[in-house]
Every structure is written in structure tokens, then in C-alpha cells.
Design a protein around this motif. Structure first.
Motif, short mmCIF file in Angstrom:
data_model
loop_
_atom_site.label_atom_id
_atom_site.label_comp_id
_atom_site.label_asym_id
_atom_site.label_seq_id
_atom_site.Cartn_x
_atom_site.Cartn_y
_atom_site.Cartn_z
N GLU A 27 36.44 42.87 27.31
CA GLU A 27 36.34 42.32 28.66
C GLU A 27 35.52 41.02 28.83
O GLU A 27 34.64 40.92 28.35
CB GLU A 27 35.45 43.54 29.26
CG GLU A 27 36.37 44.76 29.37
CD GLU A 27 35.61 45.76 30.40
OE1 GLU A 27 36.06 46.74 30.70
OE2 GLU A 27 34.27 45.63 30.86
N ALA A 28 36.22 40.00 29.57
CA ALA A 28 35.76 38.77 29.90
C ALA A 28 36.67 38.10 30.95
O ALA A 28 37.90 38.13 30.55
CB ALA A 28 35.60 37.97 28.54
N ASN A 29 36.02 37.94 31.74
CA ASN A 29 36.75 37.11 32.91
C ASN A 29 37.07 35.74 32.82
O ASN A 29 36.86 35.28 31.31
CB ASN A 29 36.10 36.98 34.35
CG ASN A 29 34.90 36.10 34.36
OD1 ASN A 29 34.79 35.13 33.69
ND2 ASN A 29 33.66 36.60 34.81
N ALA A 70 39.87 41.49 32.31
CA ALA A 70 40.69 41.72 31.29
C ALA A 70 41.48 40.19 31.29
O ALA A 70 42.22 40.11 30.28
CB ALA A 70 41.53 42.78 31.50
N ALA A 71 41.21 39.27 32.05
CA ALA A 71 41.88 38.28 31.74
C ALA A 71 41.52 37.20 30.64
O ALA A 71 42.41 36.78 30.12
CB ALA A 71 41.46 37.29 33.23
N GLY A 72 40.33 37.52 30.41
CA GLY A 72 39.86 36.56 29.26
C GLY A 72 40.71 37.23 27.89
O GLY A 72 41.46 36.35 27.32
N PRO A 73 40.43 38.38 27.49
CA PRO A 73 41.20 39.05 26.35
C PRO A 73 42.73 38.75 26.38
O PRO A 73 43.12 38.34 25.22
CB PRO A 73 40.57 40.41 26.25
CG PRO A 73 39.43 40.59 27.09
CD PRO A 73 39.46 39.37 28.23
N ASN A 74 43.28 39.14 27.62
CA ASN A 74 44.63 38.89 27.56
C ASN A 74 45.13 37.47 27.38
O ASN A 74 46.12 37.56 26.72
CB ASN A 74 45.17 39.65 28.99
CG ASN A 74 45.00 41.03 29.25
OD1 ASN A 74 44.79 41.60 28.41
ND2 ASN A 74 45.34 41.47 30.36
N ASP A 75 44.34 36.46 27.78
CA ASP A 75 44.80 35.32 27.64
C ASP A 75 44.49 34.77 26.27
O ASP A 75 45.53 34.16 25.75
CB ASP A 75 43.88 34.44 28.60
CG ASP A 75 44.54 32.93 28.54
OD1 ASP A 75 45.76 32.90 28.89
OD2 ASP A 75 43.88 32.17 28.12
N GLY A 130 43.47 44.67 28.55
CA GLY A 130 43.06 45.29 29.68
C GLY A 130 44.08 45.11 30.66
O GLY A 130 45.06 44.55 30.68
N SER A 131 43.97 46.00 31.72
CA SER A 131 44.70 46.05 33.07
C SER A 131 44.89 44.75 33.75
O SER A 131 43.85 44.10 33.77
CB SER A 131 44.52 46.93 34.00
OG SER A 131 45.24 46.71 35.15
N PRO A 132 46.11 44.26 33.99
CA PRO A 132 46.07 42.90 34.66
C PRO A 132 45.50 42.90 36.14
O PRO A 132 45.23 41.95 36.89
CB PRO A 132 47.59 42.48 34.93
CG PRO A 132 48.36 43.72 34.55
CD PRO A 132 47.34 44.56 33.62
N MET A 133 45.18 44.13 36.54
CA MET A 133 44.43 44.18 37.83
C MET A 133 42.99 44.06 37.93
O MET A 133 42.21 43.88 38.60
CB MET A 133 44.91 45.72 38.52
CG MET A 133 46.31 45.75 38.58
SD MET A 133 47.19 44.62 39.74
CE MET A 133 46.30 45.22 41.33
N ASP A 134 42.51 44.01 36.60
CA ASP A 134 40.89 43.82 36.36
C ASP A 134 40.51 42.58 36.01
O ASP A 134 41.22 42.20 34.83
CB ASP A 134 40.47 44.89 35.20
CG ASP A 134 38.93 44.93 35.00
OD1 ASP A 134 38.34 43.94 35.61
OD2 ASP A 134 38.42 45.60 34.51
N PRO A 135 39.86 41.64 36.64
CA PRO A 135 39.44 40.47 36.14
C PRO A 135 38.92 40.45 34.87
O PRO A 135 38.89 39.15 34.22
CB PRO A 135 38.60 39.92 37.58
CG PRO A 135 38.85 40.75 38.76
CD PRO A 135 39.33 42.22 37.98
#
Length: 362
Positions: free
Chosen positions: A231-233, A264-269, A257-262
Motif C-alpha cells: 500500500e502506497a499512494n 494501491a496506485a504505488g504497488p500497482n505501478d 491492490g484494487s485500482p479503486m483504492d489510491p
């Protein structure tokens, strides 16, 4: 490198402390001075002349003996060990960095620093699921034989430490090892100092400032074989730690994480740019197991033994001056970064330790 390590004498440790606490002397500058002058004492004696030759408009502020004595006395009262880069027990993965702290303040059990580590970082405003995952992963990593390193911040850091308390955890602080931040983690700090270790490159009693946290983050990643981001914006400081890890040649892991959760933006990227998608401890240990079996490559280090000054030849000095002039601009540049520029001159390409090809986009 282990065979070249030795315990610093009391006089050497005192000189090392004065040198690293002197104005404009950072870790890279410290090592360059040792390489050139052979000892911290000789470097301290040469600093005023170096400053004059460099065109300084005022005398360089060298750490007074009284300040160093007070710092050492305060550390001794608290049971803090000042561990030198040249000494046995200094974490080998951290020592491989070209900006490793020359002196590391250690409160607690120094033996945990010799074990393989995994860093875990993430959001301060973490979700309940994120904290539970970090706590469980910390415990699983401990059972797998890894020490968990983190920054003792709210949220993910706290949960990771809690999960790993029984098997070993290291807290890296942005201020002095005796300055507890955030204050609500006082009990956690006591538990870590009792069963693991609290470390910092800052003097005891130092209050954390914003500029200290990136320096702290490079130590978190430098201690570890890899960094797990939970978790990291998109603007989180945890991504700075991930970038340090990539630059240091360490593995980067990220929990999707879910793309709806800010958050999760960091890990997803990170995953988009090549980080290891992480859903369980096996995703981490499968990658790091192979890494542990490889020999640790280390860049060139000063041998930390007394020797006479080594003067560069005239042509090298001319090239260095030209490189410095080219690097300067309207924005301020630290002396440490300038030395790094000199180290990267084509004549002497910098050797770096590489454990992974992953590079995170800035």
C-alpha cells in the motif's frame, strides 16, 4: 572484505565521528578523504587547507572535540554502539553501497544485523487489510529465516515490525535512535530495542526532519536483499525506498491492490515496471533464495589503514576541475554529490554491486 575488517581503536572511532560530523562531509566524501589521506585523523588535519584550495570564503566548520566527546558519552549512557564501516558486524549488504554510513548507531542486539534482511514499507494511513497482510508477511518472513527491516512509521511499518518481533526486526530511524517517532510507538520501540535493533546514522538526540527521511530510506533498502511495498499512494515516500532498492541492485516486491483504492496506485505501478507481484511469503523467498546463494560482490573500499597522503597528478586535477565546472548550475549541489560526479569520470568508471536488472521509473 571480512578478512580486511578490524575493530577501530578508541582514538580512531573518535576521529571517524569528528570527520563525519564535520561540515560538508557526507558518506562519499568521508570515504574519498580516507582513501586520499589514509586515516580520519590525517583527513581532519587536511580539511582547512582543502577548503582554502577549493576557494571557500570562510573556514570549514570541523566538528569540535567537545561535541564529539559529548555525543560519545551520550551514546555510552544509552547503551548505543557506534559501529564503523571497517568493523566486523557492520551489515555487509549496507557496506556494499557507495554511500554507506561510515558510523552506524546501533541500539539493541547487533547480531541481528548479520542475518539476511527483507525491508517492508508502505502507507501510514494503511487499511486494516493492508496492516494485517504486513503483520502476517513479517511473521512468515521471520519463520523463513529473514529479519524484517522497516522505518517504525505508522501503518505498514508498525505492522511489519509487530509481525517480526518474535524472530527479529530492525527499525531504521530518521532521527537519533533514542528519539521515538511517532510517540505512540514507544512500546514498540522498547520491544525492538530489546529483541532486535534500532539503528540510525544520526547523532543520538537528533530530532527527525523532513530531509532526514530519504537518507533513512536508503539505509532501509541498503540493509536488505529486497524491499516489499504494501500500500502506497502515487506520491508516497515508500516509493523512494523502492527506487533506492532498484538503484542499489536489490529486488523490489509489490503487493497488488484494487485500482479503486489510491493506496494501491504505488504497488500497482511498481508491478507495471517490473517489480515482483507478491501475494505470499513464497513470492519473496523464491526470488531471494537464489540471491543468497550468490557471492556478495563489493565495490572498492578504502583499506582504513594509516598511510601517507596520495596526491593526484596534475592532469587528473585538471580533468576533475573541468568536471566540477560542468556539473555546477544555478541550483545548489552538495559536496557529496560532487564527489560522486568525480567518481563517475570516464577514466575511472564507478563499480557498483548489481543483483537485479530492475529499474523503477522516476
Amino acid at each position: 572484505m571480512d578478512e580486511d575488517k578490524r575493530v577501530l581503536s578508541a582514538a580512531e572511532r573518535f576521529d571517524w565521528l569528528r570527520l563525519i560530523r564535520s561540515e560538508n562531509v557526507g558518506p562519499r566524501t568521508f570515504l574519498r578523504l580516507l582513501e586520499r589521506f589514509g586515516s580520519a585523523g590525517a583527513a581532519l588535519a587536511a580539511l582547512p587547507d582543502l577548503a582554502r584550495k577549493g576557494g571557500a570564503r570562510r573556514p570549514l566548520k570541523i566538528c569540535p572535540k567537545g561535541d564529539a566527546e559529548r555525543e560519545m558519552e551520550a551514546a555510552e549512557r544509552l547503551g548505543v554502539r557506534l559501529l564503523g564501516l571497517a568493523e566486523p558486524g557492520y551489515p555487509s549488504w549496507l557496506a556494499a553501497l557507495d554511500d554507506a554510513p561510515p558510523l552506524l548507531c546501533v541500539l539493541g542486539n547487533p547480531s541481528v544485523l548479520a542475518k539476511p534482511m527483507v525491508a517492508m514499507v508502505g502507507a501510514r494511513n494503511a487499511s486494516l487489510n493492508g496492516r494485517n497482510f504486513a503483520r502476517r508477511l513479517g511473521a512468515d518472513l521471520g519463520r523463513a529465516g529473514y529479519v524484517v527491516a522497516s522505518g517504525m512509521a505508522r501503518g505498514i511499518d508498525t505492522a511489519a515490525h509487530q509481525g517480526a518481533l518474535a524472530t527479529g526486526t530492525v527499525a531504521v530511524l530518521a532521527g537519533g535512535v533514542d528519539v521515538i517517532y511517532p510517540p505512540e510507538n514507544t512500546e514498540l520501540w522498547r520491544e525492538i530495542a530489546g529483541a532486535g535493533a534500532v539503528v540510525s546514522e544520526m547523532a543520538v538526540g537528533t530530532q527527525p526532519q523532513a530531509s532526514h527521511f530519504p537518507r533513512r530510506n536508503r539505509i532501509i533498502s541498503g540493509l536488505s536483499l529486497g524491499v516489499v511495498v504494501v500500500e502506497a499512494n502515487a506520491r508516497s515516500g515508500s516509493l523512494i525506498t523502492a527506487r533506492f532498492a532498484a538503484d542499489q541492485g536489490r529486488e523490489v516486491f509489490a503487493v497488488p491492490g484494487s485500482p479503486m483504492d489510491p493506496r494501491a496506485a504505488g504497488p500497482n505501478d511498481l508491478i507495471r515496471h517490473g517489480a515482483v507481484l507478491t501475494e505470499s511469503v513464497a513470492d519473496v523467498t523464491d526470488v531471494l533464495g537464489d540471491l543468497l546463494r550468490r557471492p556478495l560482490a563489493e565495490g572498492k573500499r578504502a583499506d582504513f589503514r594509516a598511510s601517507g597522503p596520495v596526491e593526484p597528478d596534475a592532469s587528473e586535477m585538471d580533468r576533475a576541475r573541468a568536471s566540477v565546472a560542468e556539473a555546477l548550475g544555478p541550483a545548489p549541489v552538495t559536496v557529496d554529490d560532487m564527489y560522486r560526479c568525480l567518481l563517475e569520470m570516464p577514466k575511472k568508471p564507478r563499480k557498483s554491486t548489481t543483483f537485479s536488472s530492475l529499474r523503477i521509473a522516476a
